[in-house]
Enzyme design. Structure first.
Site, PDB file in Angstrom:
ATOM      1  N   THR A 180     -34.774  86.239  80.529  1.00 47.08           N
ATOM      2  CA  THR A 180     -33.548  86.169  79.741  1.00 47.08           C
ATOM      3  C   THR A 180     -32.735  84.942  80.182  1.00 47.08           C
ATOM      4  OG1 THR A 180     -32.216  87.555  81.226  1.00 47.08           O
ATOM      5  CG2 THR A 180     -33.534  88.678  79.554  1.00 47.08           C
ATOM      6  N   ASP A 181     -32.865  84.549  81.436  1.00 53.58           N
ATOM      7  CA  ASP A 181     -32.180  83.350  81.898  1.00 53.58           C
ATOM      8  C   ASP A 181     -32.672  82.114  81.153  1.00 53.58           C
ATOM      9  OD1 ASP A 181     -30.324  82.292  84.142  1.00 53.58           O
ATOM     10  OD2 ASP A 181     -32.084  80.983  84.264  1.00 53.58           O
ATOM     11  N   PHE A 183      -5.099 109.047  46.064  1.00 56.21           N
ATOM     12  CA  PHE A 183      -6.182 109.904  46.563  1.00 56.21           C
ATOM     13  C   PHE A 183      -5.907 111.339  46.147  1.00 56.21           C
ATOM     14  CE2 PHE A 183      -8.638 112.154  50.007  1.00 56.21           C
ATOM     15  CZ  PHE A 183      -9.882 111.732  49.564  1.00 56.21           C
ATOM     16  N   GLN A 211     -14.068 104.475  49.093  1.00 54.61           N
ATOM     17  CA  GLN A 211     -15.441 104.237  48.657  1.00 54.61           C
ATOM     18  C   GLN A 211     -15.472 103.342  47.409  1.00 54.61           C
ATOM     19  OE1 GLN A 211     -14.396 107.179  49.869  1.00 54.61           O
ATOM     20  NE2 GLN A 211     -16.114 108.485  50.492  1.00 54.61           N
ATOM     21  N   ASN A 240     -10.872 103.868  57.582  1.00 54.64           N
ATOM     22  CA  ASN A 240      -9.641 104.093  56.830  1.00 54.64           C
ATOM     23  C   ASN A 240      -8.520 104.145  57.862  1.00 54.64           C
ATOM     24  OD1 ASN A 240      -7.614 104.876  55.126  1.00 54.64           O
ATOM     25  ND2 ASN A 240      -8.871 106.376  54.023  1.00 54.64           N
TER      26      ASN A 240
END
Lengths: 287, 287, 287, 287
Positions: free
Chosen positions: B57-58, B154, B214, B240
């Site tokens: 990974t280095d 709503f 939605q 939300n």
């Protein structure tokens, strides 16, 4: 052994409040985070649990909401003062109020009621008010992240047995500015003042050829004091967000200030203030 | 009992890289966060600890820095593809590469080399490339916080024995948009595409009269697909961010959608996608 | 152009719930964070905003609280299943439920009702249930930070033109374990299972002489599958929390694995799974 | 206008350092986070950018690492004093040093070199040392989260026009204790002192029948001062982590202190100190 009560205060922290003003089709938005702290005759509540002198933190929260409706929320400094004065002036047991407000910026998308949050700096204020009428107003900002990709050097420092840092004639200078500035008076046009101070900070950061972050800090403070008469003192906490030049030599590449590693920790931390020689006494302003 | 190795990948996460391009006095800045994940012949390293098939990974980190110098960093999608192809094409044991990049925006203050970080949304991409040459490009953004102060209702939802929510004909609708969109092809003008998709998302959010989050999500996705032919699918995760109307009646005040409490948790969470009916198979694009 | 709705789900995230059971003077505490996500007949809400098929997220929250009272909260897997089944079985429009719960541990201080939070790992679960009765249970933990101060080597890896890492025969190996394990069945003694899996993970980490973090990961997974018959698959995400040996030579000091710099970013990230060869199909368990 | 430099300090923050001591097969681990801040003759660096008086923050970091090797890290207070004295005593331009250290706890898994991080509270200290030899030591802890599920009341408070809170005779009391205590002397057995203070805090929290969080705070401070002679003052910041009783009446259920909603924001915040009447002057100890 004799044990006594030391300095104390209590309050409601981080009341998140959004205030909408409907001007026909055009809406205006204020998005703030209010924290109030009260002190006064609080021996009994600590020693015996008697709440007779305590205005509940829940009530402090309610008051913020009710005042937002009654008086609106324009400049956060004015709203903080309104709350602080109310708590002290209405309750004999409350001798001192500290109100801190953060404000989050929003920009219009289009139309009159759609907004996108501007995630840049957070505007802040801290006000104090006590029953003797003493008042302080400190405005501020935090998380204003700025970077100069050149015009920064660092050399000529002390070299001791633990010093390995090499001097540099060209480096990235980056910081997240947290600044707080004290107003000489509790009244003012805080909105315009904020915008101008913010611009002065940015300008001074950009225009200062830097030999140290301390020098940049001082230049920023000086610029504010030179251009804004209402400000008598300013304090900074500025991390040196290190950008280390990556060693590309093992790959046969030079790196003429082009590729940097942006480090997290550790970081330099520069704290300092600039003030007018004749600034009035700060009293409790910085508490 | 017989135990086997399941899906796996490994890599270097969050390599923070700043690339400066000096065009005379005018500097250009790219500030990115690179994460690469490789997979392939990795049985041995898991079962016996033999690293013979492992590109460290280095080294992946070093490659990101070296490539930033060699090739520059223009659009993050292109830079991610460059890295992904390099890892797979140069190492027989690496059969598949996934590269994810985040980009942080900066704006100029003044002059040519001073910048202030624009803390708004973070631009993102995820690309995949495998040794069969299959390639996928997903662009995206996150932390784009938007709010409509009206034009949101709503009601008409299921009411069961645990329902106490009251229907509303006017509420604040706010969310932090996290969106990712899949490109039909691995080549394109990713910079212009990003800007246009971002604008389409903002426009659709602002212009949609919303009966549910939605519906807003779908309208945003549809807008992107209708206006950007290069995009074949888009996916969203949109909290939300509830703004509850504060009850001010106990204080003799009405509250006609003026004062809100911005809540932290819990929050609604809407996840969904919109795609072309004839979108090509996604394969590993969303992994 | 034809645009369609893709995969979607919605729900209430992060309902913070504390359940106290009073057994005379002795109280018992459960501190959890519940997130539910529902899917089903959701075309209309996306395309037209009709909420007729939508059980509000507020109701989902209420249900969690009501069920906590009615049924108590013992093992989080059982409580999650209770909720998931309720949502699907009681609402024809809801075809699938996913419930995720985090649990925070507390220890007794003294007496029967005083607790101190044990900030170590967080216990987790994710369950799925659909209207065909298909059920999956995945248990897990996260933020279990472990470290071996020796018995870790790393060498024998690929060396390419971008490799500068030196091999080591003795290093610190540290990681923050995030693990999730799938149960073969939806019924079980989840409390005992959790305790035993956790212990198996710790034991395997401590007892494995490591040539790579992948090897350690596999050994941990294998240990769980060998000792816990109810588990059929386990998946890990394990950052390699690098501890770099500090170069003290400039100060005339050696550093024989004594002084380390604990780095933040970048970090290695190892992701992988171990499963029984005859593990039942995972279906939606990992979604 | 005359502008002057105000209070200032600079240093290296958050040097993450892990020190391993190998006692044969048995290893010992210290995991700390060191922040040093120096002040002194810093006019020039601010006004002109001359770094002649500046010991670089990079050197401060190096010194922490070198001292960890040379002297080991036993109690953090002692290590902090060692660093503070070194900076001031070795550099004429440095007149004052403040060193802050956080320590993260680890427990043994098994064998001699395997550890699991104990994520509970963080141990802290802040020491000051100046060129006149004045020294202060403040020890502390933070993130010690505690909860009493009963034996807490709240009533008898001020009721004004904005008060809606109902009095309660039985509630959950929960807080995250941040405490700092000042030692009367700069020498001591800081390890034993820490363990005993921590236990005194837990005991007093558990044993106090609480009529207000202030009362609990004071009882905790008093307990420490009564049992630990080396401590002359203690200060607290304790958020009131509200646990609100959920109203289950709409679902036909009672809720006799069984089901709570654990809220995030806003929260009460109680700050206060307790000290001996004859405590020595604090000077700069709390800065």
């Amino acid at each position: 052994m004799s044990v006594i009560l030391g300095p104390n205060r209590y309050g409601k922290a981080e009341t998140r409040l959004v205030r909408v003003v409907r001007d026909g089709e055009v809406h205006h938005l204020k998005d703030i985070n209010v924290s109030s702290s009260l002190s006064g005759e609080m021996e009994s509540v600590h020693l015996t649990g008697s709440n007779a002198a305590v205005l509940p933190t829940d009530t402090q929260k309610n008051t913020a909401y009710a005042f937002a409706k009654k008086y609106g929320v324009d400049q956060i400094e004015d709203f903080a003062l309104l709350l602080a004065r109310h708590f002290v002036d209405s309750q004999p047991t409350i001798h001192h109020a500290r109100v801190e407000i953060e404000e989050y910026g929003w920009e219009r998308i289009s139309g009159g009621h759609s907004f996108v949050r501007s995630g840049r700096e957070v505007r802040t204020c801290v006000v104090h008010y006590d029953r003797d009428g003493r008042t302080s107003v400190v405005s501020g900002l935090k998380d204003l992240v700025v970077l100069n990709s050149t015009d920064s050097e660092f050399h000529g420092y002390i070299v001791d047995e633990y010093t390995t840092l090499q001097p540099t004639g060209d480096r990235i200078l980056a910081t997240a500015v947290a600044a707080q500035w004290r107003h000489a008076s509790a009244t003012g046009e805080f909105g315009k003042s904020y915008a101008d101070v913010r611009q002065a900070l940015l300008d001074a950061f950009a225009e200062t050829y830097s030999l140290s972050l301390q020098q940049t800090l001082y230049a920023m403070g000086r610029r504010v004091l030179e251009t804004r008469q209402e400000v008598c003192e300013i304090r900074f906490a500025m991390p040196n967000k290190h950008h280390f030049l990556v060693d590309l030599a093992p790959f046969g590449l030079d790196n003429d200030n082009e590729v940097f590693y942006a480090a997290d920790r550790p970081y330099g931390l520069i704290e300092g203030g600039v003030l007018r020689e004749d600034a009035p006494d700060a009293a409790f302003a910085w508490e």
